[in-house]
Structures are given as structure tokens and as C-alpha cells.
Design a protein around this motif. Structure first.
Motif, mmCIF file in Angstrom:
data_model
loop_
_atom_site.group_PDB
_atom_site.id
_atom_site.type_symbol
_atom_site.label_atom_id
_atom_site.label_comp_id
_atom_site.label_asym_id
_atom_site.label_seq_id
_atom_site.Cartn_x
_atom_site.Cartn_y
_atom_site.Cartn_z
ATOM 1 N N GLN A 224 0.090 9.010 -19.973
ATOM 2 C CA GLN A 224 -0.099 7.684 -20.542
ATOM 3 C C GLN A 224 -1.295 7.748 -21.488
ATOM 4 O O GLN A 224 -2.431 7.967 -21.069
ATOM 5 C CB GLN A 224 -0.358 6.648 -19.444
ATOM 6 C CG GLN A 224 -0.547 5.236 -19.984
ATOM 7 C CD GLN A 224 -0.970 4.258 -18.900
ATOM 8 O OE1 GLN A 224 -1.239 4.666 -17.777
ATOM 9 N NE2 GLN A 224 -1.026 2.984 -19.232
ATOM 10 N N ASN B 176 -2.263 0.700 -25.321
ATOM 11 C CA ASN B 176 -1.342 1.755 -24.890
ATOM 12 C C ASN B 176 -0.423 2.168 -26.029
ATOM 13 O O ASN B 176 0.150 1.331 -26.723
ATOM 14 C CB ASN B 176 -0.513 1.248 -23.703
ATOM 15 C CG ASN B 176 0.112 2.376 -22.924
ATOM 16 O OD1 ASN B 176 0.879 3.145 -23.470
ATOM 17 N ND2 ASN B 176 -0.236 2.478 -21.652
ATOM 18 N N THR C 9 -0.850 9.061 -15.698
ATOM 19 C CA THR C 9 0.550 9.401 -15.945
ATOM 20 C C THR C 9 1.473 8.273 -15.510
ATOM 21 O O THR C 9 1.130 7.466 -14.638
ATOM 22 C CB THR C 9 0.947 10.683 -15.179
ATOM 23 O OG1 THR C 9 0.739 10.466 -13.770
ATOM 24 C CG2 THR C 9 0.122 11.876 -15.647
ATOM 25 N N TRP C 10 2.624 8.236 -16.159
ATOM 26 C CA TRP C 10 3.711 7.326 -15.789
ATOM 27 C C TRP C 10 4.884 8.157 -15.271
ATOM 28 O O TRP C 10 5.100 9.276 -15.720
ATOM 29 C CB TRP C 10 4.204 6.532 -17.001
ATOM 30 C CG TRP C 10 3.294 5.433 -17.452
ATOM 31 C CD1 TRP C 10 2.335 5.496 -18.392
ATOM 32 C CD2 TRP C 10 3.300 4.089 -16.975
ATOM 33 N NE1 TRP C 10 1.722 4.288 -18.554
ATOM 34 C CE2 TRP C 10 2.303 3.384 -17.687
ATOM 35 C CE3 TRP C 10 4.049 3.404 -16.014
ATOM 36 C CZ2 TRP C 10 2.022 2.041 -17.475
ATOM 37 C CZ3 TRP C 10 3.768 2.056 -15.819
ATOM 38 C CH2 TRP C 10 2.773 1.386 -16.531
ATOM 39 N N THR D 115 1.931 4.823 -25.478
ATOM 40 C CA THR D 115 2.991 5.669 -24.917
ATOM 41 C C THR D 115 4.182 4.866 -24.417
ATOM 42 O O THR D 115 5.315 5.080 -24.816
ATOM 43 C CB THR D 115 2.443 6.522 -23.750
ATOM 44 O OG1 THR D 115 1.306 7.245 -24.216
ATOM 45 C CG2 THR D 115 3.496 7.504 -23.265
ATOM 46 N N ILE D 116 3.941 3.921 -23.520
ATOM 47 C CA ILE D 116 5.037 3.220 -22.855
ATOM 48 C C ILE D 116 5.236 1.823 -23.424
ATOM 49 O O ILE D 116 6.339 1.408 -23.714
ATOM 50 C CB ILE D 116 4.765 3.123 -21.344
ATOM 51 C CG1 ILE D 116 4.517 4.519 -20.774
ATOM 52 C CG2 ILE D 116 5.954 2.459 -20.641
ATOM 53 C CD1 ILE D 116 5.651 5.497 -21.012
#
Length: 203
Positions: free
Chosen positions: A96, A140, A82-83, A142-143
């Protein structure tokens, strides 16, 4: 010590197998790959391809040195944790997620005892050992769009069977099991296995 012992054993087997080579020993292998166990729950069907050097081509005790590349992609985005994202008033935990690609580079020696006395056609077994470098790359989603790669080394054993149509073409099915040499925390456990079905072509 396992990788060193495997390398020495492969070298000795390869040298001892060169009796009566029967001409050009080069070949290629192409297979569809089905991951098993924990790998199978994350990754879909992949492929394997590589170069082969055959020994004892005119013998019941055919052998080969193979150098292979394998690739399989994740069925769906996987979680990397997680972020904590700032939403303007507080940090909010956010999963994430990443796309994953597993690649493997392997070197192995396989002994293939044939029923046919000259190894020209018919049924044969496959028994092999070697080493595999496993590389998993995450992208990645997500971010940010960066990538990260995790590499692990495994001692690999294989077993299977094949049917040779002639001196040049054969169909094969193999089960390959890789025991990661440096045990510790591994995302998919300390063992990796897959089924391979494909063809072996000799020149």
C-alpha cells in the motif's frame, strides 16, 4: 505539562519584551527548509512562512513572537503496509503506497541578542522556544484515492544567527528541533528537526 509551561513562559517573555517597542512591530518571515534525520530521508526541501511581532526594536536585546506555517512533500511514495487483494482465485499481499505531505503550525518566542547596541544592523544570535503541531497527510495511490491525517504535538527549540542590513531586512539561518510531547510510536521517531534559511522583514 510541557505545552502549558511553554505557553506560560512565552507569555511572560512577550510581556517583558515590550519596553521601548519603537513603533510598528509587525513583520513576516520566509525560509527554505531542509528536513534533517529521519525526516530528511523521506521528505524533500520545503518552505516556511509566517507572521512576526517584534519587541525592543531599538535595543540590543530584540525579541519576537512568531507564528509559522511549514510544508514539505515526500520525495517518493511511502509504504503504509500491505493490502490483501483478491485476484480471482486467492488473496495476494500488495504493498500500500501513498504520497505524503508534512505540514507544521508553530508558535514560538525568539530572543535575538545583537552586537549593535541599538539592534539596527549587523550580526545577531537567535535562541527560541515554543510549540509545534505536526500534521502528516497521506494520499493513497495504490487501492483508493482517500486521504488520512496524523497529528502530533511537539515542544520546539531553535538556535541560529542572522545578519541585519537595516531596521527592515535581515537574512537568517536557524536549526529547529521539535521533541514530540506525547511519546509512543511515531513513524519518524520522537524527534523532528530541520534547517531553515531565509529572510525576516520588519515593517
Amino acid at each position: 505539562m510541557k505545552p502549558v509551561a511553554a505557553l506560560i513562559a512565552l507569555t511572560c517573555l512577550g510581556l517583558s519584551a515590550q519596553v521601548e517597542p519603537g513603533g510598528n512591530r509587525m513583520g513576516i518571515g520566509l525560509s527554505a527548509v531542509s528536513p534533517q534525520g529521519d525526516l530528511g530521508s523521506v521528505f524533500g526541501t520545503g518552505f516556511q512562512g509566517g507572521l512576526q511581532i517584534h519587541f525592543n526594536r531599538e535595543s540590543r536585546h530584540l525579541g519576537r513572537l512568531r507564528v509559522d506555517y511549514l510544508r514539505m512533500d515526500s520525495k517518493r511514495p511511502i509504504s503504509l503496509g500491505t493490502w490483501a487483494i483478491w485476484n480471482g482465485s486467492a488473496y495476494v499481499p500488495t504493498p500500500q503506497l501513498a504520497d505524503s505531505r508534512m505540514e507544521a503550525y508553530s508558535v514560538a518566542y525568539e530572543w535575538m541578542p545583537h552586537l549593535d547596541p541599538e539592534g539596527r544592523s549587523g550580526f545577531y544570535g537567535i535562541f527560541g522556544m515554543g510549540g509545534t503541531l505536526w500534521n502528516e497527510t497521506w494520499r493513497n495511490t495504490t487501492i483508493y484515492t482517500g486521504t488520512d491525517t496524523d497529528s502530533e504535538l511537539g515542544f520546539t527549540l531553535s538556535a541560529g544567527a542572522g545578519w541585519r542590513f537595516n531596521t527592515h531586512a535581515a537574512l537568517e539561518a536557524r536549526y529547529v528541533h521539535s521533541d514530540l510531547t506525547f511519546h509512543g510510536h511515531h513513524r519518524y521517531g520522537s524527534e523532528r528537526s530541520y534547517l531553515a534559511f531565509g529572510t525576516s522583514l520588519r515593517f
